[in-house]
Design a protein around this motif. Sequence first.
Motif, PDB file in Angstrom:
ATOM      1  N   ALA A 110       0.836  -1.212   0.000  1.00 15.65           N
ATOM      2  CA  ALA A 110       0.000   0.000   0.000  1.00 15.65           C
ATOM      3  C   ALA A 110       0.866   1.255   0.000  1.00 15.65           C
ATOM      4  N   ALA A 111       1.976   1.224   0.765  1.00 18.31           N
ATOM      5  CA  ALA A 111       2.895   2.371   0.802  1.00 18.31           C
ATOM      6  C   ALA A 111       3.572   2.567  -0.561  1.00 18.31           C
ATOM      7  N   ILE A 112       3.940   1.454  -1.209  1.00 20.25           N
ATOM      8  CA  ILE A 112       4.554   1.533  -2.549  1.00 20.25           C
ATOM      9  C   ILE A 112       3.549   2.085  -3.555  1.00 20.25           C
ATOM     10  N   LEU A 113       2.279   1.630  -3.464  1.00 21.14           N
ATOM     11  CA  LEU A 113       1.228   2.129  -4.363  1.00 21.14           C
ATOM     12  C   LEU A 113       1.048   3.638  -4.198  1.00 21.14           C
ATOM     13  N   LEU A 114       1.079   4.107  -2.952  1.00 17.92           N
ATOM     14  CA  LEU A 114       0.980   5.553  -2.696  1.00 17.92           C
ATOM     15  C   LEU A 114       2.129   6.296  -3.363  1.00 17.92           C
ATOM     16  N   LEU A 115       3.337   5.772  -3.206  1.00 18.56           N
ATOM     17  CA  LEU A 115       4.517   6.409  -3.814  1.00 18.56           C
ATOM     18  C   LEU A 115       4.382   6.482  -5.339  1.00 18.56           C
ATOM     19  N   VAL A 116       3.888   5.400  -5.938  1.00 18.90           N
ATOM     20  CA  VAL A 116       3.683   5.358  -7.397  1.00 18.90           C
ATOM     21  C   VAL A 116       2.680   6.433  -7.824  1.00 18.90           C
ATOM     22  N   PHE A 117       1.661   6.657  -7.006  1.00 14.34           N
ATOM     23  CA  PHE A 117       0.638   7.651  -7.345  1.00 14.34           C
ATOM     24  C   PHE A 117       1.145   9.086  -7.191  1.00 14.34           C
ATOM     25  N   ILE A 118       1.930   9.375  -6.124  1.00 10.71           N
ATOM     26  CA  ILE A 118       2.286  10.773  -5.847  1.00 10.71           C
ATOM     27  C   ILE A 118       3.566  11.219  -6.546  1.00 10.71           C
ATOM     28  N   ALA A 119       4.456  10.290  -6.885  1.00  9.84           N
ATOM     29  CA  ALA A 119       5.771  10.676  -7.426  1.00  9.84           C
ATOM     30  C   ALA A 119       5.695  11.445  -8.754  1.00  9.84           C
ATOM     31  N   PRO A 120       4.863  11.016  -9.737  1.00 11.98           N
ATOM     32  CA  PRO A 120       4.898  11.700 -11.040  1.00 11.98           C
ATOM     33  C   PRO A 120       4.414  13.141 -11.018  1.00 11.98           C
ATOM     34  N   ASP A 121       3.278  13.416 -10.327  1.00  9.09           N
ATOM     35  CA  ASP A 121       2.667  14.745 -10.436  1.00  9.09           C
ATOM     36  C   ASP A 121       2.326  15.387  -9.091  1.00  9.09           C
ATOM     37  N   LEU A 122       2.808  14.803  -7.995  1.00 13.31           N
ATOM     38  CA  LEU A 122       2.538  15.332  -6.648  1.00 13.31           C
ATOM     39  C   LEU A 122       1.042  15.536  -6.393  1.00 13.31           C
ATOM     40  N   THR A 123       0.242  14.566  -6.869  1.00 17.30           N
ATOM     41  CA  THR A 123      -1.210  14.621  -6.674  1.00 17.30           C
ATOM     42  C   THR A 123      -1.772  13.199  -6.594  1.00 17.30           C
ATOM     43  N   ILE A 124      -2.782  13.029  -5.727  1.00 18.28           N
ATOM     44  CA  ILE A 124      -3.582  11.803  -5.784  1.00 18.28           C
ATOM     45  C   ILE A 124      -4.909  12.186  -6.422  1.00 18.28           C
ATOM     46  N   SER A 125      -5.154  11.684  -7.625  1.00 20.19           N
ATOM     47  CA  SER A 125      -6.358  12.052  -8.375  1.00 20.19           C
ATOM     48  C   SER A 125      -7.559  11.263  -7.874  1.00 20.19           C
ATOM     49  N   ARG A 126      -8.745  11.636  -8.390  1.00 23.19           N
ATOM     50  CA  ARG A 126      -9.967  10.915  -8.015  1.00 23.19           C
ATOM     51  C   ARG A 126      -9.889   9.447  -8.442  1.00 23.19           C
ATOM     52  N   ILE A 127      -9.390   9.216  -9.662  1.00 25.65           N
ATOM     53  CA  ILE A 127      -9.270   7.833 -10.156  1.00 25.65           C
ATOM     54  C   ILE A 127      -8.352   7.030  -9.244  1.00 25.65           C
ATOM     55  N   GLU A 128      -7.244   7.641  -8.838  1.00 24.36           N
ATOM     56  CA  GLU A 128      -6.312   6.950  -7.940  1.00 24.36           C
ATOM     57  C   GLU A 128      -6.942   6.709  -6.567  1.00 24.36           C
ATOM     58  N   GLY A 129      -7.768   7.663  -6.116  1.00 26.66           N
ATOM     59  CA  GLY A 129      -8.500   7.469  -4.858  1.00 26.66           C
ATOM     60  C   GLY A 129      -9.449   6.288  -4.946  1.00 26.66           C
ATOM     61  N   ILE A 130     -10.154   6.171  -6.070  1.00 26.72           N
ATOM     62  CA  ILE A 130     -11.072   5.040  -6.280  1.00 26.72           C
ATOM     63  C   ILE A 130     -10.293   3.724  -6.307  1.00 26.72           C
ATOM     64  N   ILE A 131      -9.098   3.731  -6.925  1.00 29.76           N
ATOM     65  CA  ILE A 131      -8.256   2.522  -6.956  1.00 29.76           C
ATOM     66  C   ILE A 131      -7.860   2.118  -5.530  1.00 29.76           C
ATOM     67  N   LEU A 132      -7.483   3.111  -4.700  1.00 33.12           N
ATOM     68  CA  LEU A 132      -7.125   2.830  -3.311  1.00 33.12           C
ATOM     69  C   LEU A 132      -8.301   2.186  -2.567  1.00 33.12           C
ATOM     70  N   LEU A 133      -9.518   2.718  -2.789  1.00 37.71           N
ATOM     71  CA  LEU A 133     -10.710   2.162  -2.136  1.00 37.71           C
ATOM     72  C   LEU A 133     -11.001   0.745  -2.622  1.00 37.71           C
ATOM     73  N   ALA A 134     -10.799   0.498  -3.933  1.00 39.63           N
ATOM     74  CA  ALA A 134     -11.036  -0.842  -4.481  1.00 39.63           C
ATOM     75  C   ALA A 134     -10.048  -1.848  -3.886  1.00 39.63           C
ATOM     76  N   VAL A 135      -8.788  -1.435  -3.751  1.00 42.26           N
ATOM     77  CA  VAL A 135      -7.776  -2.310  -3.147  1.00 42.26           C
ATOM     78  C   VAL A 135      -8.125  -2.582  -1.683  1.00 42.26           C
ATOM     79  N   PHE A 136      -8.607  -1.540  -0.983  1.00 42.84           N
ATOM     80  CA  PHE A 136      -9.000  -1.713   0.417  1.00 42.84           C
ATOM     81  C   PHE A 136     -10.141  -2.725   0.543  1.00 42.84           C
ATOM     82  N   ALA A 137     -11.149  -2.616  -0.326  1.00 39.98           N
ATOM     83  CA  ALA A 137     -12.282  -3.554  -0.297  1.00 39.98           C
ATOM     84  C   ALA A 137     -11.804  -4.980  -0.549  1.00 39.98           C
ATOM     85  N   LEU A 138     -10.865  -5.142  -1.479  1.00 42.03           N
ATOM     86  CA  LEU A 138     -10.298  -6.468  -1.788  1.00 42.03           C
ATOM     87  C   LEU A 138      -9.551  -7.031  -0.579  1.00 42.03           C
TER      88      LEU A 138
END
Length: 309
Positions: A110-138
């Motif tokens: 989960a920490a690596i996934l966060l790093l992958v999301f924030i490193a390119p553009d210093l933002t967590i987008s809505r799509i990335e937020g939905i991905i985080l929630l989907a991973v959490f549900a799984l």
Amino acid sequence: MLSFIMLVFGFVLLVWGADKFVAGASALARRLGVSPLLVGLTIVAFGTSAPELAVSLTAALQGANEIAVGNVVGSNIFNLLVVAGLSAVVCPLVMDRTLLRRDWPISVGAAILLLVFIAPDLTISRIEGIILLAVFALVLGTQIRAALKNRDTLTGEEDEVPMRPLMIGVNIILGLACIIIGGQLAVNGATGIARMFGLSETLIGLTIVAIGTSLPELVTSLVAARKGQNEIAMGNVIGSNIFNLLLILGVSATITPIPVQATSIIDALVLIGISVVFYLPARRGKLGRAPGAIMALTYVVYTVYLIMR
């Protein structure tokens, strides 16, 4: 004077509430016939992460969640180094094999996934937020399915003095309420004292407020460790870290995309690094007093770095 009273009363509520919360959670695990680890990873972890969730949701709804990532990552570093470290110092923690094989690696992922999301553009987008929630549900679904599959092997365990269902609910709800209220009182009291001594708002934010949001995890895990409830103590730490990264950031980013400070990349790398480094001694099946003390000292070094940067 009021600040000192708030600080003392807050800590009393924290300790008393954690004692009741752990007792109720442990009794619930036995009543349901599931591992205390599952209760630690879910009910206890969610309960102790409630303050972070409330703060992050409020900030997201107001469109002011710029510091959400820094707070979550900082809280996770505190959980791993101080909460787990001090718990091991109080009572060496016997590691559950499921936690080592499944849940600790998930928290690293989960920490690596966060790093992958924030490193390119210093933002967590809505799509990335939905991905985080989907991973959490799984992840949550996997944990519950595995616990229910092993339920039959645990149904024979009973409390020496079984706790009635009503009392289980009272202990969990009342304990959690005292933990949350006590944590807030302790933070307010400590902040008031710090201002009396002329400490800067930045320093207060980096230390007292950051540590204060993790007080529920700290006190709950320390109480669980003292009672020999290792699965609840470590399940709370790893479960809270998973909740913070996947659920809290996922919900916040889905409401409003989260801009990230550049320093959060360094903090995310630190979180990944310490998660991997301290996984090694834990893999042997026990987290002893010496590694626990080293973990706590590592946080002191990290705090000095935060103050100086």
